[in-house]
Each structure stands twice: as structure tokens, then as C-alpha cells.
Design a protein around this motif. Structure first.
Motif, mmCIF file in Angstrom:
data_model
loop_
_atom_site.group_PDB
_atom_site.id
_atom_site.type_symbol
_atom_site.label_atom_id
_atom_site.label_comp_id
_atom_site.label_asym_id
_atom_site.label_seq_id
_atom_site.Cartn_x
_atom_site.Cartn_y
_atom_site.Cartn_z
ATOM 1 N N ALA A 44 5.966 7.382 15.031
ATOM 2 C CA ALA A 44 6.343 8.098 12.754
ATOM 3 C C ALA A 44 7.458 6.380 12.544
ATOM 4 O O ALA A 44 7.054 6.374 11.459
ATOM 5 C CB ALA A 44 7.952 8.772 13.741
ATOM 6 N N HIS A 45 8.064 5.737 13.354
ATOM 7 C CA HIS A 45 8.486 4.537 12.733
ATOM 8 C C HIS A 45 7.953 3.600 12.770
ATOM 9 O O HIS A 45 8.055 2.795 11.921
ATOM 10 C CB HIS A 45 9.881 3.976 13.637
ATOM 11 N N THR A 46 7.115 3.210 13.720
ATOM 12 C CA THR A 46 6.307 2.028 12.853
ATOM 13 C C THR A 46 5.078 2.316 12.090
ATOM 14 O O THR A 46 4.433 1.403 11.512
ATOM 15 C CB THR A 46 5.218 2.101 15.000
ATOM 16 N N GLN A 47 4.970 4.199 12.169
ATOM 17 C CA GLN A 47 4.304 4.463 10.486
ATOM 18 C C GLN A 47 4.478 3.398 9.693
ATOM 19 O O GLN A 47 4.045 3.225 8.603
ATOM 20 C CB GLN A 47 3.947 5.718 10.789
ATOM 21 N N ARG A 48 5.708 4.040 9.052
ATOM 22 C CA ARG A 48 6.936 4.037 8.072
ATOM 23 C C ARG A 48 7.003 2.373 8.267
ATOM 24 O O ARG A 48 6.186 1.659 6.808
ATOM 25 C CB ARG A 48 8.216 4.444 8.842
ATOM 26 N N VAL A 49 6.568 1.432 9.113
ATOM 27 C CA VAL A 49 6.888 -0.297 8.894
ATOM 28 C C VAL A 49 5.416 -0.636 8.743
ATOM 29 O O VAL A 49 4.509 -1.423 7.647
ATOM 30 C CB VAL A 49 7.150 -0.401 10.489
ATOM 31 N N GLY A 50 4.325 0.701 9.112
ATOM 32 C CA GLY A 50 2.856 0.130 8.379
ATOM 33 C C GLY A 50 2.814 0.233 6.906
ATOM 34 O O GLY A 50 2.398 -0.451 6.115
ATOM 35 N N VAL A 51 3.469 2.381 6.654
ATOM 36 C CA VAL A 51 3.287 1.905 4.950
ATOM 37 C C VAL A 51 4.149 0.465 3.778
ATOM 38 O O VAL A 51 3.489 0.344 3.677
ATOM 39 C CB VAL A 51 3.990 3.008 5.044
ATOM 40 N N ARG A 100 -3.517 -1.567 15.197
ATOM 41 C CA ARG A 100 -4.512 -0.710 14.849
ATOM 42 C C ARG A 100 -4.476 0.500 13.362
ATOM 43 O O ARG A 100 -4.701 0.444 12.945
ATOM 44 C CB ARG A 100 -5.215 0.009 15.851
ATOM 45 N N HIS A 101 -3.223 1.075 13.959
ATOM 46 C CA HIS A 101 -2.481 2.104 12.988
ATOM 47 C C HIS A 101 -2.271 0.753 11.196
ATOM 48 O O HIS A 101 -2.962 2.683 10.718
ATOM 49 C CB HIS A 101 -1.609 2.676 13.444
ATOM 50 N N HIS A 102 -1.644 0.154 11.668
ATOM 51 C CA HIS A 102 -1.456 -0.188 10.709
ATOM 52 C C HIS A 102 -2.226 -1.217 9.954
ATOM 53 O O HIS A 102 -2.594 -1.110 8.208
ATOM 54 C CB HIS A 102 -0.455 -1.687 10.735
ATOM 55 N N GLU A 103 -3.554 -1.359 10.185
ATOM 56 C CA GLU A 103 -4.927 -1.750 9.799
ATOM 57 C C GLU A 103 -5.521 -1.093 8.998
ATOM 58 O O GLU A 103 -5.681 -0.910 7.792
ATOM 59 C CB GLU A 103 -5.887 -2.156 10.175
ATOM 60 N N ILE A 105 -3.871 2.107 7.838
ATOM 61 C CA ILE A 105 -2.791 1.993 6.741
ATOM 62 C C ILE A 105 -3.232 1.254 5.427
ATOM 63 O O ILE A 105 -3.283 1.635 4.468
ATOM 64 C CB ILE A 105 -1.963 1.996 6.911
ATOM 65 N N ARG A 106 -3.109 -0.209 5.511
ATOM 66 C CA ARG A 106 -3.796 -1.206 4.458
ATOM 67 C C ARG A 106 -4.939 -1.062 4.158
ATOM 68 O O ARG A 106 -5.213 -0.972 2.855
ATOM 69 C CB ARG A 106 -3.566 -2.391 5.849
ATOM 70 N N ASP A 107 -5.523 -0.354 4.979
ATOM 71 C CA ASP A 107 -7.170 -0.402 4.234
ATOM 72 C C ASP A 107 -7.024 1.260 3.636
ATOM 73 O O ASP A 107 -8.207 0.987 2.670
ATOM 74 C CB ASP A 107 -7.942 0.009 5.309
ATOM 75 N N GLU A 108 -6.388 2.382 3.646
ATOM 76 C CA GLU A 108 -6.235 3.480 2.587
ATOM 77 C C GLU A 108 -5.325 2.689 1.414
ATOM 78 O O GLU A 108 -5.356 3.454 0.665
ATOM 79 C CB GLU A 108 -5.553 3.972 3.574
ATOM 80 N N VAL A 109 -4.914 1.906 1.511
ATOM 81 C CA VAL A 109 -4.581 1.660 -0.019
ATOM 82 C C VAL A 109 -4.793 0.472 -1.102
ATOM 83 O O VAL A 109 -5.630 -0.754 -0.617
ATOM 84 C CB VAL A 109 -2.831 0.814 0.510
ATOM 85 N N PRO A 110 -5.816 0.808 -2.148
ATOM 86 C CA PRO A 110 -5.892 0.248 -2.611
ATOM 87 C C PRO A 110 -5.973 -1.313 -2.882
ATOM 88 O O PRO A 110 -4.470 -0.791 -3.817
ATOM 89 C CB PRO A 110 -6.394 1.809 -4.240
ATOM 90 N N GLY A 111 -6.348 -3.038 -3.189
ATOM 91 C CA GLY A 111 -6.806 -3.531 -3.625
ATOM 92 C C GLY A 111 -5.718 -4.126 -2.418
ATOM 93 O O GLY A 111 -4.892 -5.124 -2.845
ATOM 94 N N GLN A 112 -4.928 -3.704 -1.105
ATOM 95 C CA GLN A 112 -4.739 -4.538 0.052
ATOM 96 C C GLN A 112 -5.367 -4.911 1.167
ATOM 97 O O GLN A 112 -5.083 -4.916 1.980
ATOM 98 C CB GLN A 112 -3.179 -3.067 0.588
ATOM 99 N N HIS A 113 -7.147 -5.111 0.577
ATOM 100 C CA HIS A 113 -7.560 -5.228 2.026
ATOM 101 C C HIS A 113 -8.061 -7.052 1.604
ATOM 102 O O HIS A 113 -8.035 -7.419 1.035
ATOM 103 C CB HIS A 113 -8.251 -4.560 2.459
#
Length: 113
Positions: A44-51, A100-103, A105-113
Motif C-alpha cells: 500500500a505504501h509502495t503504491q503511493r510511492v509509485g503514484v 513492476r507496479h511502479h512501471e 502506474i507510470r504507464d497509466e499516467v498520460p505523458g509520463q512514459h
């Protein structure tokens, strides 16, 4: 002297051995449940870090932090009597999953890949 509780010289008391086995397995089951809950909290914490990383264009992986964490975990494992190589492999497995989760999350954010 045996390292197994209840084991002594002569024929073992099979019923007592079964009772001890059940007690040990109950303890193991409780520890496994605690580990699952701790891992869920960690993720849960690492998901927030990924965001946060994705929102600010930071890379999913942080190799310097990973190395620091591995060194720290190896020290803790050694102090606790746990094989540091096992502890490192366990942490690397978790870190790889987090990346893998952070990637994702990044791929779901427009303009961040």
C-alpha cells in the motif's frame, strides 16, 4: 541432546510429537498470516510511492536506494540469525514486484512514459 522439543533417548512418544508438531504448525500459520498482512501494508505504501513518482516524472526504480536497503536488510538478517543471502533474495523479489507496479502506474499516467 536433541534440538527437537520433546525428543529424547529411546522410542519417541508419537502422540506427544504430533501435539508438538501441531503447535509448531499453528505458530507457523500465524506468522504466515502476519507476513501477508505486513506485505499488504508495505505494498500500500509502495503504491503511493509509485503514484508520487509517476506524477513527478521520476523513474520507477531507484538503484541507489535498493542497494542501501539490501545492505541494511543483510545486516538485520545477520543480527537475527537469518541467512543474509536468503534475506537479500526475498527483498529483491519484493523490489522487482514493486518496480513492476511502479512501471504500470507510470504507464497509466498520460505523458509520463
Amino acid at each position: 541432546m536433541s534440538a527437537v522439543p520433546g525428543a529424547g533417548e529411546g522410542a519417541p512418544d508419537t502422540e506427544r510429537a504430533r501435539e508438538l508438531l501441531l503447535e509448531e504448525r499453528r505458530s507457523i500459520d500465524n506468522i504466515d498470516a502476519a507476513l501477508v498482512h505486513l506485505l499488504a501494508e508495505r505494498f500500500a505504501h509502495t503504491q503511493r510511492v509509485g503514484v508520487l513518482k509517476a506524477a513527478h516524472g521520476l523513474p520507477p526504480a531507484d538503484p541507489a536506494r535498493e542497494q542501501e536497503q539490501i545492505a541494511h536488510l543483510r545486516d538485520l538478517a545477520d543480527q537475527a540469525g537469518l541467512d543474509p543471502t536468503f534475506a537479500e533474495a526475498f527483498l529483491r523479489f519484493i523490489v522487482n514486484e514493486v518496480i513492476r507496479h511502479h512501471e504500470r502506474i507510470r504507464d497509466e499516467v498520460p505523458g509520463q512514459h
